[in-house]
Write an enzyme that holds these catalytic residues in place. Structure first.
Site, PDB file in Angstrom:
ATOM      1  CG  ASP A  82      -2.006   1.055   1.104  1.00  0.00           C
ATOM      2  OD1 ASP A  82      -3.026   0.788   0.454  1.00  0.00           O
ATOM      3  OD2 ASP A  82      -1.829   2.161   1.654  1.00  0.00           O
ATOM      4  CD  GLU A 136       0.085   6.266   2.430  1.00  0.00           C
ATOM      5  OE1 GLU A 136      -0.428   7.360   2.101  1.00  0.00           O
ATOM      6  OE2 GLU A 136      -0.587   5.246   2.657  1.00  0.00           O
ATOM      7  CG  ASP A 141      -1.746   0.830  -3.755  1.00  0.00           C
ATOM      8  OD1 ASP A 141      -0.981   1.487  -3.037  1.00  0.00           O
ATOM      9  OD2 ASP A 141      -2.944   0.640  -3.473  1.00  0.00           O
ATOM     10  CG  HIS A 162      -4.208   8.141   5.041  1.00  0.00           C
ATOM     11  ND1 HIS A 162      -4.641   7.642   3.837  1.00  0.00           N
ATOM     12  CD2 HIS A 162      -5.305   8.682   5.638  1.00  0.00           C
ATOM     13  CE1 HIS A 162      -5.930   7.880   3.704  1.00  0.00           C
ATOM     14  NE2 HIS A 162      -6.362   8.501   4.787  1.00  0.00           N
ATOM     15  CG  ASP A 170      -3.172   2.568   5.237  1.00  0.00           C
ATOM     16  OD1 ASP A 170      -3.745   2.662   6.349  1.00  0.00           O
ATOM     17  OD2 ASP A 170      -3.161   3.482   4.396  1.00  0.00           O
TER      18      ASP A 170
END
Length: 312
Positions: free
Chosen positions: A97, A99, A197, A256, A261
């Site tokens: 996941d 960012e 993603d 986040h 996550d």
């Protein structure tokens, strides 16, 4: 009077059947159908009591509990009839996941760059998180993070200033995966929370970094699709926090944070595997485009990870 269901994990009359597992004329399927009807008529308390009897998880909304009990019973019957070949599945699932850089409102022309690359290694045999990887990434096009991005992700300017650029971090990820013999000794595949993603963030980042898209990430499990299809819920009920809530779990960590996550997504994957879902690849990148993978496609593991070549 009310009909009482007899649900047992003991042997069935169908266990000595020699017919093919996909032959739905087999008496075992009639038993499963009758039991499913009984389960549909059970109250939430009755479902929880029966799940507890079989030492299964009792948390979750009623529809989740019904699905859990149905799949447990079905699995018991089919295993007695024809033991499942465990070689047909992945040994590991790598939950990712990312960012990425962002601005409030995300203007259409804004280019998102990955600033956190986490991987959570889920062992499908033990149903445990076996290892994790996390590194931050230094953005190149927009090196200064917006206040909105810092507030959302908790990633500070100082963190990304000290980080490696994406090609180096990707090389570190690949080395980490190689050390765990993924794609060589063990079958594995990638898993994400949604399509973005891989199809957006990784795709854009590879173009920014002038490297080809990595082959090991060309196919993945979109857990939102898997969750919606398995528990028969609409797509608007497949956000991370809602999936956790429906399964009777709370978010653990900081929302986040890419690593937190990923760990929470892995917790959902574990519960789904426990409930009898065979998580399998359902999306892929082909010629730079996002595509759906049919559930009837062969269950193939991802290739051994290699550093992609640089673009000309």
């Amino acid at each position: 009077g009310k009909q009482h269901c007899r649900i047992s994990d003991q042997g069935t009359s169908g266990k000595n059947s020699t017919s093919n597992q996909n032959d739905f004329s087999d008496p075992v399927y009639k038993e499963i159908a009758i039991t499913n009807g009984c389960i549909n008529r059970m109250t939430r308390d009755e479902l929880r009591s029966k799940l507890a009897e079989f030492k299964l998880e009792t948390r979750g909304v009623k529809d989740v509990l019904k699905k859990r009990l149905k799949n447990y019973y079905k699995k018991q019957k089919l295993m007695q009839k024809d033991p499942i070949n465990s070689d047909s599945y992945y040994d590991y699932i790598c939950v990712v996941d990312f960012e990425a850089t962002c601005e409030e409102g995300n203007p259409p022309e804004f280019i998102h760059e990955i600033i956190e690359f986490p991987v959570v290694l889920l062992n499908t045999h033990t149903l445990e998180i076996e290892d994790t990887f996390q590194q931050y990434v230094k953005p190149e096009i927009n090196p200064k993070l917006s206040e909105f991005c810092i507030g959302l992700t908790g990633i500070t300017q100082d963190i990304v200033d000290k980080a490696d650029t994406f090609p180096q971090v990707l090389q570190n990820v690949i080395e980490w995966m190689r050390q765990r013999e993924l794609g060589t000794k063990y079958r594995y595949c990638m898993l994400t929370d949604g399509s973005w993603d891989m199809s957006k963030f990784l795709n854009i980042q590879c173009r920014v970094s002038r490297i080809k898209y990595p082959s090991f990430a060309k196919k993945w499990i979109n857990i939102r699709k898997s969750y919606g299809n398995f528990y028969k819920v609409p797509r608007n009920q497949t956000k991370l926090t809602i999936m956790l809530e429906k399964l009777g779990m709370n978010y653990d960590g900081r929302p986040h944070s890419g690593l937190d996550d990923s760990k929470n997504i892995a917790r959902i994957a574990i519960r789904m595997l426990q409930d009898g879902c065979e998580l399998r690849v359902n999306e892929k990148m082909h010629a730079g485009q996002l595509m759906t993978v049919s559930s009837s496609a062969p269950l193939e593991g991802a290739p051994a990870p290699q550093m992609p070549r640089y673009r000309n």
